[in-house]
Design a protein around this motif. Structure first.
Motif, PDB file in Angstrom:
ATOM      1  N   VAL A   1      -4.197  -9.507  -9.281  1.00  0.00           N
ATOM      2  CA  VAL A   1      -3.594 -10.053  -8.062  1.00  0.00           C
ATOM      3  C   VAL A   1      -2.960  -8.920  -7.253  1.00  0.00           C
ATOM      4  CG1 VAL A   1      -1.835 -11.613  -7.160  1.00  0.00           C
ATOM      5  CG2 VAL A   1      -3.205 -12.284  -9.159  1.00  0.00           C
ATOM      6  N   VAL A   2      -2.228  -8.057  -7.945  1.00  0.00           N
ATOM      7  CA  VAL A   2      -1.569  -6.936  -7.268  1.00  0.00           C
ATOM      8  C   VAL A   2      -2.620  -6.004  -6.650  1.00  0.00           C
ATOM      9  CG1 VAL A   2      -0.102  -4.912  -7.603  1.00  0.00           C
ATOM     10  CG2 VAL A   2       0.463  -7.068  -8.755  1.00  0.00           C
ATOM     11  N   THR A   3      -3.662  -5.727  -7.397  1.00  0.00           N
ATOM     12  CA  THR A   3      -4.726  -4.845  -6.901  1.00  0.00           C
ATOM     13  C   THR A   3      -5.336  -5.412  -5.622  1.00  0.00           C
ATOM     14  OG1 THR A   3      -5.188  -4.268  -9.190  1.00  0.00           O
ATOM     15  CG2 THR A   3      -6.843  -3.659  -7.579  1.00  0.00           C
ATOM     16  N   LYS A   4      -5.492  -6.723  -5.609  1.00  0.00           N
ATOM     17  CA  LYS A   4      -6.057  -7.380  -4.423  1.00  0.00           C
ATOM     18  C   LYS A   4      -5.116  -7.209  -3.221  1.00  0.00           C
ATOM     19  CE  LYS A   4      -8.840  -9.938  -2.141  1.00  0.00           C
ATOM     20  NZ  LYS A   4     -10.106  -9.419  -1.681  1.00  0.00           N
ATOM     21  N   ALA A   5      -3.810  -7.401  -3.491  1.00  0.00           N
ATOM     22  CA  ALA A   5      -2.817  -7.250  -2.420  1.00  0.00           C
ATOM     23  C   ALA A   5      -2.813  -5.813  -1.900  1.00  0.00           C
ATOM     24  CB  ALA A   5      -1.442  -7.631  -2.946  1.00  0.00           C
ATOM     25  N   LEU A   6      -2.955  -4.840  -2.802  1.00  0.00           N
ATOM     26  CA  LEU A   6      -2.998  -3.427  -2.408  1.00  0.00           C
ATOM     27  C   LEU A   6      -4.228  -3.140  -1.543  1.00  0.00           C
ATOM     28  CD1 LEU A   6      -1.894  -1.790  -5.781  1.00  0.00           C
ATOM     29  CD2 LEU A   6      -0.655  -1.615  -3.597  1.00  0.00           C
ATOM     30  N   GLU A   7      -5.311  -3.763  -1.917  1.00  0.00           N
ATOM     31  CA  GLU A   7      -6.557  -3.583  -1.179  1.00  0.00           C
ATOM     32  C   GLU A   7      -6.397  -4.056   0.263  1.00  0.00           C
ATOM     33  OE1 GLU A   7      -9.798  -4.526  -4.128  1.00  0.00           O
ATOM     34  OE2 GLU A   7     -10.516  -5.510  -2.294  1.00  0.00           O
ATOM     35  N   LEU A   8      -5.732  -5.229   0.407  1.00  0.00           N
ATOM     36  CA  LEU A   8      -5.511  -5.779   1.750  1.00  0.00           C
ATOM     37  C   LEU A   8      -4.605  -4.844   2.550  1.00  0.00           C
ATOM     38  CD1 LEU A   8      -5.079  -9.541   0.782  1.00  0.00           C
ATOM     39  CD2 LEU A   8      -7.038  -8.495   1.959  1.00  0.00           C
ATOM     40  N   ALA A   9      -3.588  -4.294   1.885  1.00  0.00           N
ATOM     41  CA  ALA A   9      -2.664  -3.388   2.569  1.00  0.00           C
ATOM     42  C   ALA A   9      -3.379  -2.113   2.998  1.00  0.00           C
ATOM     43  CB  ALA A   9      -1.491  -3.052   1.656  1.00  0.00           C
TER      44      ALA A   9
ATOM     45  N   LYS B   1      -6.542  -1.948   3.722  1.00  0.00           N
ATOM     46  CA  LYS B   1      -7.407  -2.321   4.851  1.00  0.00           C
ATOM     47  C   LYS B   1      -6.603  -2.398   6.142  1.00  0.00           C
ATOM     48  CE  LYS B   1     -11.411  -4.758   3.114  1.00  0.00           C
ATOM     49  NZ  LYS B   1     -11.619  -6.025   2.412  1.00  0.00           N
ATOM     50  N   ALA B   2      -5.358  -2.855   6.013  1.00  0.00           N
ATOM     51  CA  ALA B   2      -4.489  -2.980   7.184  1.00  0.00           C
ATOM     52  C   ALA B   2      -3.855  -1.639   7.558  1.00  0.00           C
ATOM     53  CB  ALA B   2      -3.414  -4.024   6.907  1.00  0.00           C
ATOM     54  N   LYS B   3      -4.288  -0.578   6.878  1.00  0.00           N
ATOM     55  CA  LYS B   3      -3.815   0.786   7.133  1.00  0.00           C
ATOM     56  C   LYS B   3      -2.311   0.955   6.877  1.00  0.00           C
ATOM     57  CE  LYS B   3      -7.603   2.609   9.494  1.00  0.00           C
ATOM     58  NZ  LYS B   3      -8.640   1.825   8.852  1.00  0.00           N
ATOM     59  N   LEU B   4      -1.748   0.055   6.080  1.00  0.00           N
ATOM     60  CA  LEU B   4      -0.339   0.159   5.729  1.00  0.00           C
ATOM     61  C   LEU B   4      -0.143   1.316   4.747  1.00  0.00           C
ATOM     62  CD1 LEU B   4       2.487  -1.185   5.897  1.00  0.00           C
ATOM     63  CD2 LEU B   4       1.830  -2.547   3.906  1.00  0.00           C
ATOM     64  N   ILE B   5      -1.084   1.420   3.815  1.00  0.00           N
ATOM     65  CA  ILE B   5      -1.027   2.503   2.828  1.00  0.00           C
ATOM     66  C   ILE B   5      -2.393   3.160   2.731  1.00  0.00           C
ATOM     67  CG2 ILE B   5       0.786   1.518   1.364  1.00  0.00           C
ATOM     68  CD1 ILE B   5      -1.616   0.558  -0.477  1.00  0.00           C
ATOM     69  N   GLY B   6      -2.427   4.368   2.169  1.00  0.00           N
ATOM     70  CA  GLY B   6      -3.711   5.005   1.825  1.00  0.00           C
ATOM     71  C   GLY B   6      -3.845   4.917   0.319  1.00  0.00           C
ATOM     72  N   ASN B   7      -3.445   5.950  -0.373  1.00  0.00           N
ATOM     73  CA  ASN B   7      -3.393   5.979  -1.827  1.00  0.00           C
ATOM     74  C   ASN B   7      -2.410   4.915  -2.326  1.00  0.00           C
ATOM     75  OD1 ASN B   7      -2.508   6.758  -4.495  1.00  0.00           O
ATOM     76  ND2 ASN B   7      -3.578   8.695  -4.126  1.00  0.00           N
ATOM     77  N   SER B   8      -2.718   4.280  -3.453  1.00  0.00           N
ATOM     78  CA  SER B   8      -1.840   3.202  -3.936  1.00  0.00           C
ATOM     79  C   SER B   8      -0.453   3.719  -4.299  1.00  0.00           C
ATOM     80  CB  SER B   8      -2.487   2.487  -5.126  1.00  0.00           C
ATOM     81  OG  SER B   8      -2.545   3.360  -6.230  1.00  0.00           O
ATOM     82  N   LEU B   9      -0.336   5.026  -4.555  1.00  0.00           N
ATOM     83  CA  LEU B   9       0.990   5.565  -4.889  1.00  0.00           C
ATOM     84  C   LEU B   9       1.928   5.554  -3.689  1.00  0.00           C
ATOM     85  CD1 LEU B   9       0.054   8.559  -7.220  1.00  0.00           C
ATOM     86  CD2 LEU B   9       1.192   6.432  -7.860  1.00  0.00           C
ATOM     87  N   GLU B  10       1.377   5.334  -2.502  1.00  0.00           N
ATOM     88  CA  GLU B  10       2.231   5.230  -1.313  1.00  0.00           C
ATOM     89  C   GLU B  10       2.890   3.858  -1.226  1.00  0.00           C
ATOM     90  OE1 GLU B  10      -0.280   6.188   2.028  1.00  0.00           O
ATOM     91  OE2 GLU B  10      -0.946   8.033   1.052  1.00  0.00           O
ATOM     92  N   ALA B  11       2.569   2.982  -2.188  1.00  0.00           N
ATOM     93  CA  ALA B  11       3.011   1.596  -2.055  1.00  0.00           C
ATOM     94  C   ALA B  11       4.202   1.259  -2.927  1.00  0.00           C
ATOM     95  CB  ALA B  11       1.854   0.661  -2.400  1.00  0.00           C
ATOM     96  N   LYS B  12       4.948   0.301  -2.441  1.00  0.00           N
ATOM     97  CA  LYS B  12       5.937  -0.372  -3.269  1.00  0.00           C
ATOM     98  C   LYS B  12       5.491  -1.828  -3.397  1.00  0.00           C
ATOM     99  CE  LYS B  12      10.597  -2.093  -3.504  1.00  0.00           C
ATOM    100  NZ  LYS B  12      11.970  -2.093  -3.010  1.00  0.00           N
ATOM    101  N   VAL B  13       5.519  -2.349  -4.604  1.00  0.00           N
ATOM    102  CA  VAL B  13       5.097  -3.725  -4.837  1.00  0.00           C
ATOM    103  C   VAL B  13       6.324  -4.578  -5.109  1.00  0.00           C
ATOM    104  CG1 VAL B  13       3.809  -5.248  -6.378  1.00  0.00           C
ATOM    105  CG2 VAL B  13       2.876  -3.001  -5.783  1.00  0.00           C
TER     106      VAL B  13
END
Ligand code: ZN
Ligand code: ZN
Ligand code: ZN
Length: 937
Positions: free
Chosen positions: A817-825, A827-839
């Motif tokens: 589920v988290v991976t899917k949410a990261l994928e959407l983010a 796509k929305a150009k919110l993040i590039g590499n997943s390490l740029e993200a906070k979940v």
């Protein structure tokens, strides 16, 4: 400070690009130089034997894809059983005699100029040459065996053993001499093999003839009461009518009794013919006006008596599946002495083998009124006779394809000549063989019914051939009384001659040099003999391999025969029948069959269709391991498909497996299992999960190998590599392996898991990917000499942890589920590499919250992000919710703080440390602990 030097990045010589066409031959040399096959024999000495008996291919050309399939399947079994702890010698063999070789030689150099012994010498050289060619081709597939000492059916010892078993069959009364129709050229006065016959058009008379039924058929239908019934046949060889002994009907056809007015007599008659073709036939004989009285099943007509139209002879109705409706009436004039199918049906119904024609193609005195006439010239007077007796309903001439002699081009005839046979019913052989079939394991199961049907209905086995290249039929004929002679004493002397000089001795030597001195005909006392000139059917050569190879060099019976499904008709039968006849038990415990290789669209491969895929080409382009993987991936129980596209898919599947192994290899470069191995309790949960998954893989794969279910092996290994490993465990592991510090307990824990996984995996796949498994194994710490010398992996019960698996299955579902949410983010150009993200995770019920909080510290690693927060409050509206998981909402935002230069994770504390301003606290800790000796740059 160069922080890159503090990272433990993968290091390995194992290349990403497989380059199998170049690398595999090196590995093959490596095996040959160490003497791997011999080492395996030494290792397994004293162990229980498992004998896979190799069915010998013909040594008459390059190997084709079907050979490759067969040998690879065998090799998979041999390698697996060997690692299982059995002693599994693999003795490959070749079928060297027979028409396939003789035909090639004759084609290449022509037979006219060769004497029999010259032809035999050429055949021997030809076969020997192709044994060498095929041997190299088989070895190149990665097939391990005793290639230096194969069995060859032209070895003197093998030939002598064939003579010996022939002699045993003779003594037990299985062998007799009888008549069988063959192609015969009356001009050349010789028998011709099928390959020596050419089909050309010939004009022949075609006649409709009626045979009067003498039985009362009213018991089959009231409507036939008082009718004069005839069976209508059609033939283009009226000259064979004097040899007519039966009329064959198809048991599955329906037959109509058609009432009509026939001929000048204007008398009403009833004609019997196949139902569907009444109209055509009635039109042919000019009887438009007719009435169908009744229709009967073909099978109920069996045994009905008729009378021959011009010879005083009772002619029965017999049944045969060969009867067709394509031409004629569905009622076939049957002369067992003059046709192959007629002959077979004749054997079944025990009809005499009447063939009243001599060597020059003339009727013998047995045929009243036509004796001395050439058979083709006899057509006309025979037709005249049919007219006289009122049996001819129609006559015309037509051109049709007819066999002609390849040498003199004259039309040939089918004529029964004396041949040698093995009786299938002598000493209850057929019954015993059918019973033995039940004790054998047939894989797949339908093989049992197939061979049962074939043995149940087969005629006696004609074992003589009028050819040059083969084992002679070791029989002498008395010149005085003409009786064939095959006494034990005579056969013993032939056997001892052949073991010294090969069968060449039989052909080269005079009768008196072979027979013991003073030998006399037991019938008439004569000392004047001639040798039989026929040779044995080549199927008897290979059929006796149980005596020539199994008993002599391996063990009787074999555990497994493994061949294409055409061998139910061939080798399985010849081996079973002869071993039942001589030993009283079958030569195999189990029989595995595979289908045939078709092209990508399921069509047969042929030169003319241009869709042939040669194994040599596949190896040149992709490598043998890709071919081996293809063999494993297909369901061999049915026909298999191969194409460039399918091979590319295989190469892709291979690449994924290879990359998974490369990753594992690259991350254990500094791991010494004897020093660095962490205890189970020191492992992280996910390491234990991975080891648990590995323990589940072992029995799954083992069971599949055990049941010869290789495509399940392929699927299980591929899925383990691509799903459990590549996209889960290894993905999550990267951060720990690269950044936690070389000797850190966390990294060592992961390395223990990786090492054990690879160590098991490489053995599980060794039977399939023989080369690649070796290549990997040689790169691992502390290798033995070869992966193939290893034992089969066993489940380590201590590593099984089903409770953990339940938990991690749940956790990994959340990860999806988290991976899917990261994928959407992303796509929305919110993040590039997943390490740029906070979940941010919002749990909608407390059970989920409690479950997740247990793993809170590991969340960033599991999701491969920099920061994770967990809450049981309600989520903001923009949070993502997966349709697959109610109760969890996930919000992705950019991680706070700056990027750590070393591990790329984001942290608000990056910059807080003056000594290492570009590092996160975790990395600083690692540097201080493991890399403090490195000088700042
Ligand atoms: Zn001829
Ligand atoms: Zn005699
Ligand atoms: Zn860091």
């Amino acid at each position: 400070m160069d922080y890159d030097k503090t990272l433990s990045l993968p290091r390995t010589n194992f290349p990403m690009r497989a380059n199998l066409p170049q690398r595999e031959p090196e590995i093959q040399r490596f095996w040959e130089e160490m003497g791997l096959y011999k080492m395996l024999r030494e290792k397994s000495q004293g162990k229980q034997r498992y004998i896979l008996h190799d069915g010998p291919p013909y040594a008459n050309g390059d190997i084709h894809i079907g050979h490759a399939l067969n040998k690879i399947l065998k090799d998979i079994v041999v390698k697996y059983k060997s690692m299982q702890g059995f002693d599994v010698p693999y003795l490959p063999g070749w079928d060297c005699h027979g028409l396939p070789v003789e035909h090639e030689v004759v084609q290449n150099i022509g037979r006219k100029n060769l004497s029999r012994s010259e032809l035999r010498r050429e055949c021997r050289e030809f076969a020997a040459r192709y044994i060498n060619v095929q041997r190299e081709q088989f070895k190149r597939l990665g097939v391990l065996g005793d290639w230096d000492n194969p069995y060859q059916t032209f070895d003197f010892e093998y030939e002598a053993k064939v003579i010996e078993v022939f002699s045993q069959l003779m003594e037990r009364g299985f062998i007799y001499r009888g008549l069988k129709p063959i192609h015969w050229c009356s001009q050349c006065k010789t028998a011709l093999a099928e390959a020596e016959v050419e089909y050309m058009d010939k004009v022949s008379p075609s006649v409709y003839v009626k045979f009067k039924v003498t039985d009362d058929l009213s018991r089959l239908s009231d409507r036939l009461a008082g009718q004069e019934v005839y069976i209508l046949v059609w033939t283009t060889t009226p000259w064979t009518l004097p040899a007519n002994l039966a009329i064959a009907l198809n048991p599955r056809f329906r037959y109509s009794a058609v009432r009509c007015v026939v001929g000048m007599s204007q008398k009403a008659q009833t004609l019997l013919m196949a139902e569907d073709i009444v109209g055509t036939n009635m039109a042919n004989i000019g009887m438009a006006d007719h009435e169908v009285l009744c229709t009967l099943e073909g099978r109920v007509l069996e045994g009905i008596k008729c009378v021959h139209p011009f010879i005083e002879r009772e002619v029965p109705v017999v049944l045969g599946d060969h009867v067709s409706r394509d031409e004629g009436t569905g009622c076939v004039h049957t002369a067992p002495g003059h046709g192959q199918e007629d002959y077979e049906v004749g054997l079944k119904y025990k009809l005499p083998m009447l063939s009243p024609v001599d060597d020059s193609g003339q009727f013998t005195s047995d045929v009243e009124g036509f004796a001395g006439l050439n058979v083709f010239a006899a057509n006309e007077p025979i037709i005249k006779r049919l007219m006289e007796v009122g049996a001819l309903l129609h006559l015309e001439e037509g051109s049709h394809s007819y066999p002609h002699c390849w040498r003199c081009k004259s039309p040939v005839i089918f004529r029964a000549t004396p041949q040698w046979f093995i009786s299938i019913d002598k000493n209850d052989l057929r019954k015993r063989a059918l019973k033995a079939i039940d004790q054998v394991e047939w894989i797949p199961r339908w093989g049992m019914e197939r061979i049962r049907g074939m043995i149940g209905s087969r005629p006696d086995w004609c074992i003589s051939r009028q050819r040059a290249w083969g084992v002679p039929i070791p029989v002498f004929h008395c010149q005085e009384c003409n009786s064939p002679l095959a006494s034990h004493e005579a056969l013993e002397s032939v056997k001892s001659l052949v073991s010294k000089e090969g069968t060449e001795g039989w052909f080269a030597r005079d009768v008196h040099e072979i027979l013991p001195e003073g030998f006399r005909c037991p019938q008439c006392g004569s000392t004047n003999f001639r040798k039989e000139t026929d040779i044995l059917d080549v199927w008897l050569d290979s059929g006796l391999s149980w005596a020539c190879v199994l008993e002599k060099d391996l063990a009787f019976p074999a555990d497994l025969y493994l061949e294409g499904s055409d061998q139910h008709r061939g080798w399985f039968q010849s081996s079973l029948l002869t071993s039942m006849a001589v030993k009283g038990s079958p030569s195999f415990r189990s029989v595995l069959t595979h289908g045939f290789v078709m092209d990508g669209r399921g069509r047969k491969m042929s030169k003319s269709a241009g869709n042939v895929i040669a194994p040599q080409e596949v190896i040149r382009k992709f490598g043998a391991d890709i071919l081996r993987l293809w063999v494993a991936s297909e369901d061999y129980r049915e026909d298999l498909r191969i194409s460039e596209g399918i091979l590319k898919q295989m190469a892709e599947a291979y690449r994924r497996i290879r990359n998974t192994c490369k990753f594992m290899l690259g991350n254990i470069f500094d791991f010494d299992p004897s020093i660095d191995r962490m205890e189970y309790k020191e492992l992280l949960e996910i390491d234990r999960w991975a080891l648990h998954r590995l323990q589940k893989l072992i029995p799954e794969v083992t069971k599949a190998y055990q049941e010869f279910d290789f495509h399940s092996v392929f699927r299980a290994v591929r899925n383990f590599c691509t799903i459990d490993m590549s996209s889960l465990y290894l993905d999550i592991l990267k951060d720990r392996l690269y950044t936690w510090g070389g000797p850190s307990p966390g990294r060592r824990a992961a390395q223990r898991a990786l090492y054990e996984i690879l160590d098991v995996l490489v053995r599980l796949m060794a039977p399939l990917l023989a080369f690649t498994a070796e290549e990997i194994y040689q790169q691992m710490p502390h290798p033995g000499q070869s992966v193939h010398l290893n034992d089969w992996p066993k489940v380590d019960e201590g590593l099984l942890n089903p409770r953990l698996e339940t938990k991690w299955t749940r956790l990994l579902k959340i990860r999806d589920v988290v991976t899917k949410a990261l994928e959407l983010a992303r796509k929305a150009k919110l993040i590039g590499n997943s390490l740029e993200a906070k979940v941010s995770m919002y749990c909608q019920y407390s059970g989920l919250y409690d479950f997740l909080s247990e793993y809170e510290a590991q969340h960033p690693t599991i999701f491969i992000v920099s920061q994770v927060s967990l809450s049981n409050e309600s989520a903001p509206a923009e949070a993502y919710q997966s349709p697959d998981m109610k109760g969890l909402k996930v919000l992705i935002t950019r991680a706070s703080g700056r990027k750590c230069q070393r591990c790329w994770n984001y942290s608000p504390q990056v910059g807080a440390n003056t000594k290492h301003p570009s590092l996160c606290p975790r990395c600083i800790e690692v540097i201080d602990k493991y890399y403090n000796k490195l000088e700042p740059r």
